[in-house]
Write a protein that holds these residues in place. Structure first.
Motif, mmCIF file in Angstrom:
data_model
loop_
_atom_site.group_PDB
_atom_site.id
_atom_site.type_symbol
_atom_site.label_atom_id
_atom_site.label_comp_id
_atom_site.label_asym_id
_atom_site.label_seq_id
_atom_site.Cartn_x
_atom_site.Cartn_y
_atom_site.Cartn_z
ATOM 1 N N ILE A 77 1.872 5.778 -0.703
ATOM 2 C CA ILE A 77 1.152 4.506 -0.835
ATOM 3 C C ILE A 77 1.856 3.407 -0.052
ATOM 4 C CG2 ILE A 77 0.487 2.687 -2.452
ATOM 5 C CD1 ILE A 77 0.119 4.915 -4.563
ATOM 6 N N GLY A 109 -0.154 2.553 2.953
ATOM 7 C CA GLY A 109 -0.950 1.402 2.501
ATOM 8 C C GLY A 109 -0.271 0.073 2.722
ATOM 9 N N ASP A 120 -6.768 0.574 -1.373
ATOM 10 C CA ASP A 120 -6.203 1.558 -0.438
ATOM 11 C C ASP A 120 -5.313 2.562 -1.160
ATOM 12 O OD1 ASP A 120 -7.498 0.478 1.713
ATOM 13 O OD2 ASP A 120 -5.797 -0.718 2.420
#
Length: 350
Positions: free
Chosen positions: A200, A204, A153
């Protein structure tokens, strides 16, 4: 299989960097590359004889040393150099390595892994960069992204940050990948990495560490940037694990100290008769780091820490009592910085 045009191109590029002429002959004895007039004067003496067709080491034919290049265990062509001295043999061996690597087929990710880890010659990196349409006219830097979670991801999130064609990602395992990119943004690299890290972690749902090279290099030298990023990750995690963003240029001092014999390190620190309680005092360590960061400037350090100058002086005096080192003195400051770095690099009990 690669064609003769590529063999000629690679041979030409090699020839520009060595003094001795290169000759490449196919298995029928025809010249693929080299001085045709000179070759013809030799009257085909390099025609591959049956006795050499399976030879896998350097062998001699007349005035020449030769090396066979195989493809799928079948002789493909022979490289020849004039001269039988040890230096000529070393050169021939290195040339053969280039061609043997060239015959391997790398997909884009395999190529980038080999290029990052420095396992390909400059000529091969250049060839595969052209093959996979990687721009050779810009310079790249490398970031390593590492997580305790699955990293897929994070790769998807990062690809959305860069313009198409400016980013190449290489997945090393489920927890780590490298990002190769050219960057012409207005913000500094550290700001870019903060943005990457925030995106991120927020999108994620994972914690990551990002380590980056400081150099921007041509794609042919990308292994230099990768080595810097690896060093930044290794040292950065030891010195300031919670920071999560490590830039190579910030660890020059620590890199010099890395690799010192551990016994020498322990002896050096013991001689200083330091109260190791200082390393458990987060306030004092934070103060010292800020003081070093501001080049031992009291006013700038106090301003950064939002404390009164007298408070800063009081803390530095406390450091002196615990270590015998005056951080306001340059030589003592260097020793303090060295000891603080060594204790973290080598996990010395504190």
């Amino acid at each position: 299989m690669i064609g003769y045009d590529l063999i000629k191109k690679v041979a030409y590029d090699i020839q520009k960097n060595i003094q001795m002429p290169i000759y490449i002959i196919d298995k029928s004895g025809n010249l693929i590359y080299g001085d045709k007039d000179f070759f013809e004067k030799k009257a085909g003496f390099l025609k591959i004889n049956v006795e050499y067709i399976d030879e896998k080491e350097i062998y001699e034919v007349g005035e020449f040393i030769c090396y066979n290049i195989f493809y799928n265990d079948v002789l493909f062509f022979t490289i020849a150099l004039e001269g039988k001295d040890e230096q000529s043999k070393k050169v021939l061996y290195l040339i053969s390595l280039i061609f043997e690597q060239l015959l391997q087929k790398y997909n884009r990710e395999e190529f980038l892994i080999e290029a990052l880890t420095g396992k390909l010659s400059v000529n091969l990196v250049s060839y595969y960069a052209e093959k996979y349409k990687i721009n050779k006219n810009v310079k790249y830097t490398v970031a390593i992204v590492e997580s305790n979670n699955e990293i897929d991801d994070a790769i998807k999130i990062i690809t959305n940050i860069f313009d198409k064609g400016n980013l190449y990602t290489v997945k090393f395992d489920d927890k780590r990948f490298a990002a190769i990119f050219s960057y012409k943004g207005n913000n500094s690299l550290i700001e870019l990495y903060k943005t990457m890290k925030d995106m991120i972690e927020s999108e994620g749902y994972m914690k990551v560490k990002i380590a980056s090279s400081s150099s921007f290099v041509p794609i042919e030298d990308i292994h230099i940037a990768y080595r810097e990023a690896e060093t930044a990750l290794l040292i950065g995690k030891k010195l300031e694990d919670e920071k999560g963003i490590y830039i190579y240029e910030d660890y020059s001092f620590a890199e010099i100290l890395w690799g010192i014999d551990i016994e020498k390190v322990n002896n050096f620190i013991k001689k200083r008769n330091i109260d190791f309680g200082i390393f458990k005092d987060e306030e004092l360590i934070q103060t010292l780091n800020a003081f070093f960061r501001n080049s031992l400037n009291l006013s700038e350090t106090a301003r950064e820490l939002y404390i009164h100058r007298n408070t800063l002086v009081y803390r530095l005096d406390k450091v002196f009592k615990m270590t015998g080192l005056d951080a306001k003195n340059f030589d003592d400051a260097v020793l303090l910085k060295m000891i603080m770095t060594l204790t973290k690099l080598y996990d010395i009990p504190r």
